[in-house]
Design a protein around this motif. Sequence first.
Motif, short mmCIF file in Angstrom:
data_model
loop_
_atom_site.label_atom_id
_atom_site.label_comp_id
_atom_site.label_asym_id
_atom_site.label_seq_id
_atom_site.Cartn_x
_atom_site.Cartn_y
_atom_site.Cartn_z
N ALA A 25 28.99 46.01 57.44
CA ALA A 25 28.87 46.14 56.14
C ALA A 25 29.71 47.20 55.06
N ASP A 26 29.97 47.84 55.65
CA ASP A 26 30.88 49.17 55.15
C ASP A 26 31.90 48.20 54.09
N THR A 27 32.07 49.10 53.08
CA THR A 27 33.19 48.18 51.97
C THR A 27 34.82 48.71 52.25
N ASP A 28 34.94 49.30 52.85
CA ASP A 28 35.51 50.32 53.41
C ASP A 28 36.39 49.78 54.57
N THR A 29 35.60 49.07 55.43
CA THR A 29 36.16 48.68 56.45
C THR A 29 37.26 47.84 56.01
N PRO A 30 38.34 47.65 57.38
CA PRO A 30 39.12 46.71 57.19
C PRO A 30 39.39 45.12 57.26
N GLY A 31 39.53 44.56 56.55
CA GLY A 31 38.93 43.35 56.51
C GLY A 31 38.34 42.76 55.25
N TYR A 32 36.65 43.71 54.99
CA TYR A 32 36.08 43.37 54.23
C TYR A 32 36.25 42.23 53.07
N PRO A 33 35.78 41.16 53.28
CA PRO A 33 36.55 39.93 51.60
C PRO A 33 35.60 40.63 50.69
N ALA A 82 38.55 45.15 44.32
CA ALA A 82 37.42 45.39 45.47
C ALA A 82 36.10 45.63 44.99
N GLU A 83 35.25 45.23 46.44
CA GLU A 83 33.77 45.42 46.01
C GLU A 83 33.12 47.05 46.15
N SER A 84 32.72 47.26 45.23
CA SER A 84 32.50 48.80 45.47
C SER A 84 31.12 48.58 45.99
N LYS A 85 30.68 50.45 46.68
CA LYS A 85 29.59 50.95 47.29
C LYS A 85 28.70 50.56 46.34
N PHE A 86 26.97 49.91 46.90
CA PHE A 86 26.30 49.65 46.49
C PHE A 86 24.75 50.67 47.19
N GLY A 87 24.59 51.46 47.07
CA GLY A 87 23.94 52.30 48.03
C GLY A 87 24.20 52.35 49.27
N PHE A 88 22.90 52.39 50.00
CA PHE A 88 23.36 52.17 51.45
C PHE A 88 22.88 50.72 52.25
N ILE A 89 23.42 49.77 51.91
CA ILE A 89 23.35 48.74 51.60
C ILE A 89 24.02 48.28 52.15
#
Length: 409
Positions: free
Chosen positions: A75-83, A90-97
Motif C-alpha cells: 500500500a506504500d505509494t513509494d513502492t515501484p509500480g504503485y498506480p 503521484a498519489e501523496s501519502k495519507f497517514g499510516f494507511i
Amino acid sequence: MADTLTGPVPEAPDAVPEFPMPRAARCPFDPPPALRDIQERAPLSKVRLQDGSEAWLVTRYADQRALLGDPRISADTDTPGYPTKGSGGAESKFGFIMLDDPEHARLRRMVTAPFAIKKVEALRPTVQKIVDGLIDDMLAGPKPVDLVEAFALPIPSLVICELLGVPYDDHAFFQDNTKTMVHRDSTPEQSGQATREIAAYLGGLIGKRLADPRDDLLTSIAGRVRDGEIDHRMATEMALLLLFAGHETTANMIALGTLALLRNPDQLALLRDTDDPKLVVSAVEELLRYLNITHLGRRRAVTADIEIGGQVIRAGDGVIMVNEIANRDPEVFPDPDRLDLTRDARRHVAFSFGVHQCLGQPLARMELQVVYGTLYKRIPTLKLAGAFDDVRFKHDAFIYGVHALPVTW
C-alpha cells in the motif's frame, strides 16, 4: 472512455480501456457498465490511467480478497509500480494507511482504542441524541430542506469532532477543504493547498494539547509526540486521516443510502415499519454492499510475482481492486444488482479486507444504524422535493455521493 466493452479486453496498447470508467446516467447507483463486462469476460485485465500508465484491474470478489490479504502487495505509494489516482500526478501519502507493516501496524495501534466495538457502542446514546436533535430541527424548519447540509454532514462531523477534540464551530473550514481534496477536477495546487491548510490547523491543535491535555484523541496523539514515538508531522497526518475519513465517507453514505431507499419504496417500508434491530443491522450491511462510495478502487503495488485468477502479476506491476464491482459479484451475492435489505451481505468489501481494512468501520456502522433506524420512522412521509433526474451525483469526486438532496414530507 467507453460505456461498455464489446469483446474480450485486447492486448494492443491503443485498445486498453481507460480507468476510471463512467457510470451509466440511468443507473447512478450501479457500477460502470464496463466493469460488469470486464468482470464477465476478462476479470483480471489491464487498464490505462489518465497519466498514461497501466495497471491490473481486479474485478472478482475472490481475487480481491486474496490479494488484499497477500503480503506481496504494498500500500506504500513509494513502492515501484504503485498506480497513481489517475489524475496525472503521484498519489501523496495519507497517514499510516499508505504504509506497510510493520510500520503501518505500529502507527495504527496508536489510534485503535477509541474505535473498539465496546467504546463505539458507548457512543450510541450520544449519536441518537444528535440524530434526534437534527430531525427536530428539520421538522421545525422550512420545507424543502437539503438533507446533505441539514442532516448527513452534521452527524458524522459532530461525532468525529467530539472524538478528536476538534471544535465543531470550525466544521465549515474543514468540510470546504476536504471537498477540494476529493474533487477530481481540483488541480494538484488546489488539493495541496487545501491539505496544507487543514494540516496546519490540526498541527496547531496538537501543539495546544501538548501544553493543555484534554480527554480526547488529539491529546492521545499529542502524547505519542511527547514520548518520542512519532514526530509532529506524522501526528498531524494521523489527525487529518481520522478527521477526513470520519465525516466525508459516512456523510455521503447517509445521503446516498436515503436516496437509494426512496427509489426502492418496498425496501424503505421494510426498514420504516420494523421494530427488529437485526433488520436495521442487515439494512446497513446491504446498503454498504449495494452503494460503495469509495469508487475508484484500492491501489496496490506488487512486490513479488503472484499467480491469481490464472494470470501471473509481476513484481513492479500495479493493481486496482474495484470494490463496487466485487460487491456485485454474482458468485457471492445472487441477483447482485437488486437492493435486498434481508440479504446477508456481511461479506462485502466496502471496508476493504486484510490488515488495511477500515479502522473506523465500527463507528460508521453504528452511526448508519442509528440514522437508518430513526430517520424514516420519525419522518415516515419523507420524499424527494424534486425530480430524481435533477439530483447531481458526485461523478467528479473521489468519494461518491450526491452534492445535495432536497427532501420534503
